[in-house]
Scaffold this active site. Structure first.
Site: not given
Length: 469
Positions: A12, A38, A112-113, A252, A356, A392, A446
């Site tokens: 997002c 988004g 966001n997350g 990406y 990608d 993920c 990460c």
């Protein structure tokens, strides 16, 4: 074969501004710059100092906000959100910002997350009498803030942030304050800027460029920023434990004109392409990238090998979203609608096709087929990231290993499935060398989807079942 499911989708995007007489308009334009993050919903909340004003809806930003609706959002501070549904799924009730009103004050949140312990926290809140009105994990934070017992909102927010785990970039707006917070690992990108006397915050710096704001700095992991009439002040709700920014932001998600944690995205993708060429060179006549996120890496691959870069695939930018459930035949036609091979360029050529990532492999197979149908003599697929072999839990829609082709097949088996003449991926070490510039403590990434080494606990017994490995 793998089940046909949704592919890799963006995070997002959040935006906030404080102290600008056209806060709603600036937020609207900022969200336009973040639209790639988004496309399922969008919303803006403004404050005039006494009351919060909200407008949101499903769809693209220009579909949600028709003429006159932005001007109706009065006030000099605002937060906005563009949404891709992860935890909680779609539906209007989950479109952000979420607004919570009480007798004394109101509060709006954008996030966001993804919170990996949201399912457990929801269970605890419900057991204590809370009634949740959405299925979004964002709502959990509002309840934790209100139940903290602190009269001071800043302390209440800090306490709530200390209870949640996972990835989050928050903007929280009240009648007279804007709060900004980033998770202790800095898994999500978040930047701070200035527009005249106003403060601006956004998921990506490309939003600053669109509205004419200047970049100030990154929001630090574990930092809580408070902006009000007295200016900006910063404090910490978590100790420094080392940044782990999602590496897929470089691969990406982010726009190539954005700078993420001090590194330009286009430049980093070119370096990935050059490193990929070192690791997996092949004799070919031309290099082409899959539009749009792979073009930078393809240029880097071309520069490193000396193989000419050509536009072998053209993206149709006027194909709208489809709301039907197509048959397999129509899915194949859908790829042809979105991407067209340039026959005059690829016919009779040995083509290096740079992309990608590969999630399910279905899109790669269709693109390889398109190139060969256009007369390509050979198609060598090169992926500017390592194989995605782990789900993920931080906000990308890959929730089980069963969805991931690389978790279930060898590289050779994947090559056979997509129909390529050869297939190779960038190594984890090659990716890290491309995006970790300087101190690992502040610029670490990460790579859990590639390595399985998650930077936080995952809570396998309490996480929402849809996110179990």
């Amino acid at each position: 074969m793998l089940t046909e499911i949704k592919g890799l989708n963006e995070e997002c995007g959040v935006f906030g501004i404080f102290g600008h007489k056209k806060a709603a308009e600036m937020t609207y334009y900022g969200l336009h710059a973040l639209q790639h993050r988004g496309q399922e919903g969008a919303g803006i909340v403004t404050s005039d100092g006494e009351e919060l004003h909200l407008h949101k809806g499903t769809g693209l930003i220009n579909e949600v906000f028709e003429e006159g609706q932005v001007k109706g959002l009065v006030g000099s501070s605002a937060i906005g959100h563009v949404r891709y549904a992860t935890q909680g799924g779609g539906g209007f009730e989950n479109v952000q910002p979420l607004v919570f009103r009480s007798q004394k004050s109101s509060m709006a949140l954008c996030h966001n997350g993804n919170l990996v312990n949201a399912f457990a926290l929801k269970s605890q809140l419900e057991a204590q009498g809370s009634i949740l009105s959405t299925t979004s994990d964002t709502e959990v934070v509002a309840h934790l803030i209100k139940r903290s017992g602190h009269l001071d909102l800043e302390e209440a927010i800090k306490q709530a942030l200390g209870m949640i785990k996972g990835a989050y970039a928050f903007t929280i707006l009240t009648e007279d304050q804007l709060f900004v917070a980033l998770d202790p690992r800095g898994l999500r990108p978040l930047s701070l800027g200035r527009l005249g006397d106003a403060y601006v915050v956004a998921s990506e710096t490309c939003a600053f460029d669109l509205i004419g704001a200047t970049y100030e700095r990154e929001v630090k992991p574990g930092e809580l920023i408070v902006i009000d009439k007295d200016g900006l002040r910063s404090s910490r709700f978590s100790s420094e434990i080392g940044r782990k920014l999602c590496s897929m932001e470089y691969v990406y998600f982010s726009r190539p004109d954005s700078n993420i944690n001090g590194l330009n995205v286009h430049a980093s993708r070119k370096v990935m392409g050059k490193q990929l060429a070192k690791e997996a060179n092949v004799e070919a006549d031309i290099v082409t990238g899959v539009p749009d996120s792979s073009i930078s890496a393809a240029i880097g691959y071309s520069e490193a090998t000396g193989i000419p870069y050509e536009i072998g695939l053209v993206k149709n930018r006027y194909v709208g979203r489809t709301f039907i459930q197509p048959s397999q035949e129509l899915r194949e036609q859908g790829v042809k609608m979105k991407l067209s091979p340039v026959r005059g360029i690829v016919e009779g050529k040995r083509v290096v096709m740079v992309d990608d990532s590969i999630v399910r492999g279905t899109t790669s197979r269709r693109i390889v087929t398109l190139l060969k149908e256009a007369g390509a003599k050979e198609v060598h697929v090169r992926i500017a990231s390592p194989p995605i072999v782990n789900p993920c839990y931080y906000g990308i829609d890959t929730s089980t290993k069963g969805e991931l082709i690389a978790a279930n097949y060898s590289v050779e088996e994947m090559r056979e499935q997509i129909g390529a003449d050869s297939l190779a991926f960038l190594s984890v070490e090659g990716l890290e060398s491309s995006v970790v510039q300087g101190d690992e403590q502040t610029h670490g990434v990460c790579n859990a989807c590639f390595t399985g080494k998650y930077p936080t606990e995952i809570y396998p017994d309490t996480v929402n079942p849809v996110y179990k490995a």
